[in-house]
Scaffold this active site. Sequence first.
Site, short mmCIF file in Angstrom:
data_model
loop_
_atom_site.label_atom_id
_atom_site.label_comp_id
_atom_site.label_asym_id
_atom_site.label_seq_id
_atom_site.Cartn_x
_atom_site.Cartn_y
_atom_site.Cartn_z
N ASN A 61 37.86 48.08 24.95
CA ASN A 61 39.23 48.13 25.46
C ASN A 61 40.24 48.26 24.33
OD1 ASN A 61 38.40 47.49 28.23
ND2 ASN A 61 37.84 45.51 27.36
N HIS A 147 40.96 40.75 39.19
CA HIS A 147 39.95 40.34 38.20
C HIS A 147 39.36 38.96 38.52
CE1 HIS A 147 38.58 39.22 34.04
NE2 HIS A 147 38.25 40.50 34.05
N GLU A 191 46.97 43.01 39.10
CA GLU A 191 46.83 43.53 37.75
C GLU A 191 47.80 44.70 37.63
OE1 GLU A 191 42.61 44.37 36.64
OE2 GLU A 191 42.15 42.81 38.08
N ASP A 220 49.26 40.67 35.78
CA ASP A 220 48.32 40.62 34.66
C ASP A 220 48.33 41.99 33.97
OD1 ASP A 220 46.16 40.66 32.96
OD2 ASP A 220 44.75 39.73 34.35
N HIS A 223 45.41 45.42 30.81
CA HIS A 223 45.08 46.80 30.43
C HIS A 223 46.30 47.73 30.40
CE1 HIS A 223 40.74 46.16 30.43
NE2 HIS A 223 40.97 45.32 31.44
N LYS A 254 42.57 43.20 23.98
CA LYS A 254 42.25 44.59 24.34
C LYS A 254 42.99 45.52 23.37
CE LYS A 254 40.99 42.89 28.87
NZ LYS A 254 39.58 42.61 28.60
C1 PLP Z 1 42.54 42.21 34.18
C2 PLP Z 1 41.97 41.25 33.21
N1 PLP Z 1 42.54 40.04 33.10
C3 PLP Z 1 42.06 39.14 32.24
C4 PLP Z 1 40.99 39.41 31.43
C5 PLP Z 1 40.47 38.37 30.49
O1 PLP Z 1 41.03 38.55 29.23
P1 PLP Z 1 40.26 37.99 27.95
O2 PLP Z 1 39.26 39.01 27.59
O3 PLP Z 1 41.34 37.80 26.94
O4 PLP Z 1 39.64 36.70 28.35
C6 PLP Z 1 40.38 40.66 31.50
C7 PLP Z 1 39.22 40.95 30.63
O5 PLP Z 1 38.25 41.55 30.99
C8 PLP Z 1 40.88 41.61 32.41
O6 PLP Z 1 40.32 42.81 32.52
#
Ligand code: PLP
Length: 400
Positions: A61, A147, A191, A220, A223, A254
């Site tokens: 990512n 997620h 997200e 969130d 990405h 990411k």
């Molecule tokens: C949409 C989303 N939120 C949260 C996370 C978690 O983030 P982190 O990798 O910092 O734990 C991810 C990771 O895969 C994600 O894709």
Amino acid sequence: MGSFDLKDVLYHNFNFSNHIQNSLTKKFINRLNQDLNVRRENHLYREIKLYNGYQHNLVSNDYFQLRFHPKVIAGAKTACEKYGSGSGASPLLSGFLPCHQELLDEILNWKQKSFGMLFNSGFVANQAVLKHLPGKNDLVLADRLIHHSIAQALLPCPAKFKRYSHLDMIELEALLQKNCKNYDTIFVVTESVFSMDGDYPDLKALVAMKKKYPFILVLDEAHGTGVFGENGGGLAEEMNVLDEVDITIGTLGKALASMGAYVLANNPSIINYLTNQAGEYIYSTFLPPSQVGAALESIKLIRTFGERRKKLRSLSKYFQEGLKQKPVEFESPIIPIVIGDPQETLELRNQLLSHGILVGAVRPPTVPADSSRLRISLHSKIDETLIDELLKLLDSWKKN
Ligand SMILES: Cc1ncc(COP(=O)(O)O)c(C=O)c1O
């Protein structure tokens, strides 16, 4: 009365409890193995692998490959030398260091928010926000494909929780209309760029609904950050709705090529409440200075990456047009190729790997049943030649 030898009794008891212990352990391990075997049979078994010998990583990512950037590495080193290899404590004790404050200030300025806090990962940040903020008289409406870190937090959360169909603003509005008088507070959680689908909601339409049916919008930006917005501030910046997002969550792991996360809000009470209530924050050693220093440098670079963002979008468009799956609607670097069958998905992943291209093979339960897929994430260091090669490989696989 017969005499007995204490040593015999102890030995017998020892053997007996050993026997019970062994059969308990056996039962427990059998249960685990039964579950694992079912996963194996269905080609859904997950295992950690060291992937060597590929030339192109199209599954990370790190959308600008900043984890190899000399300034980002120097940022990590400098912070490590100045503040130590670890933060040494949880944030409320002495773990919150000047580098954490500097990073937080930079993020607040970047994302145009007034209040915020850092977390050790995006996963725990989502857990903290969704476990602790909604109360028992509240309702959480979440996109169906949200997620796992959010979905899982909603189980122990005292609020009622309903999902709406993926990106379906009409269904969301109907749910808001139906429920707006029945709860103290409604939270809408989505997200920005969806991690397994690469698509995103119409945030303008979403925030417009707040006028009719007030709710707390939790976004969130895992990405979207770095990839969208004039300054890389995320999808909310791109769609000009930064102010209307009540709670922004983002990861440093990411595009920012580090590790950790942030939660930002317009209102200080949200941050103060989490600081007082979220065990995920209070009872964990705070993120190390090296990660903080790396993230800080990444943000400074990303803010200037207008051209690379354009390139990423045009690569995404080019790839999607080449796939001819459907009209290009979303220009994010995440491109799913849905295969359906998990075994076939693994085989195709391995085939691409044998040509030096590493992509993700994502299977249920990470994605819904029958939607196993290759997850391809583009980065700004590749060009059309690699995409042409990938398209050719996918095409010859289709023909076989
Ligand atoms: C949409 C989303 N939120 C949260 C996370 C978690 O983030 P982190 O990798 O910092 O734990 C991810 C990771 O895969 C994600 O894709």
